[in-house]
Structure formats: C-alpha cells, structure tokens
Motif scaffolding. Sequence first.
Motif, mmCIF file in Angstrom:
data_model
loop_
_atom_site.group_PDB
_atom_site.id
_atom_site.type_symbol
_atom_site.label_atom_id
_atom_site.label_comp_id
_atom_site.label_asym_id
_atom_site.label_seq_id
_atom_site.Cartn_x
_atom_site.Cartn_y
_atom_site.Cartn_z
ATOM 1 N N TYR A 4 0.650 -1.173 0.416
ATOM 2 C CA TYR A 4 0.057 0.238 0.033
ATOM 3 C C TYR A 4 1.433 0.999 0.134
ATOM 4 O O TYR A 4 2.095 0.928 0.631
ATOM 5 C CB TYR A 4 -0.799 -0.318 1.255
ATOM 6 N N GLU A 5 0.037 2.296 -0.682
ATOM 7 C CA GLU A 5 1.294 3.307 -0.227
ATOM 8 C C GLU A 5 0.705 4.271 0.377
ATOM 9 O O GLU A 5 -1.089 4.436 1.121
ATOM 10 C CB GLU A 5 0.626 4.017 -1.778
ATOM 11 N N TYR A 6 1.410 4.367 1.133
ATOM 12 C CA TYR A 6 1.178 5.540 2.708
ATOM 13 C C TYR A 6 1.578 7.437 2.170
ATOM 14 O O TYR A 6 2.319 6.782 1.922
ATOM 15 C CB TYR A 6 2.044 5.625 3.801
ATOM 16 N N ARG A 7 0.761 8.779 3.124
ATOM 17 C CA ARG A 7 1.513 9.390 2.917
ATOM 18 C C ARG A 7 1.622 9.809 4.512
ATOM 19 O O ARG A 7 0.119 10.069 4.920
ATOM 20 C CB ARG A 7 1.088 10.292 2.398
ATOM 21 N N ASP A 14 5.802 10.713 0.822
ATOM 22 C CA ASP A 14 5.284 9.327 0.028
ATOM 23 C C ASP A 14 5.933 8.102 0.552
ATOM 24 O O ASP A 14 6.641 8.200 -0.266
ATOM 25 C CB ASP A 14 4.479 9.637 -1.025
ATOM 26 N N GLU A 16 6.235 3.306 0.229
ATOM 27 C CA GLU A 16 4.981 2.241 0.107
ATOM 28 C C GLU A 16 5.349 0.955 1.105
ATOM 29 O O GLU A 16 6.309 1.115 1.134
ATOM 30 C CB GLU A 16 5.453 1.444 -0.680
ATOM 31 N N LYS A 36 -2.857 5.747 4.722
ATOM 32 C CA LYS A 36 -3.250 4.667 3.501
ATOM 33 C C LYS A 36 -3.657 5.776 2.163
ATOM 34 O O LYS A 36 -4.838 6.314 2.351
ATOM 35 C CB LYS A 36 -4.318 3.947 4.133
ATOM 36 N N SER A 39 -5.092 2.253 -3.868
ATOM 37 C CA SER A 39 -3.561 2.174 -4.687
ATOM 38 C C SER A 39 -3.469 3.074 -6.210
ATOM 39 O O SER A 39 -4.743 2.947 -6.473
ATOM 40 C CB SER A 39 -3.394 0.532 -5.040
#
Length: 72
Positions: A4-7, A14, A16, A36, A39
């Motif tokens: 998952y991508e997060y910031r 940013d 992953e 979160k 995607s």
Amino acid sequence: MPIYEYRCDKCQLDFEKLVFGQDEVVCPTCGCQVQKLMSACSFKSAAGDFKTSGTGKSGCSTCSATSCAGCH
Ligand SMILES: [Zn+2]
C-alpha cells in the motif's frame, strides 16, 4: 502481496509498505501515523480523510470516475 501507499502529513513523505492484516503503519522518518492512499490513485490531501478502516475500497474520491484510470 499487499503493498500500500502511504503519506505522512508531517513530512509530506510518500512511501510504500507491505502490510499484513491490520498492522499499524507509521512514518519511517518521524514515526507519526500516516494516511493510507488508495492504490494506483493520486491523492490530494484536500480531498479529506482516508483513514485505515480496512474497507479496501478501490474507488477514487478525488475524481468522479469509479475507477482511477482517469485521474492518475
Ligand atoms: Zn513523517
């Protein structure tokens, strides 16, 4: 693999991360909680709050499309 991508709002970072189950994900730089990202979809922080509720919806709330093909 559930990547998952997060910031991080604090660092504007940013990244992953592989996540299994409901693991809590924190910023690798500052250790704060991160948002979160959906995607394969660009995320504008002004759009609101994607909290990790585990719903796993694939829709995009930053555009009107039901898939993210048009906003990425
Ligand atoms: Zn951070």
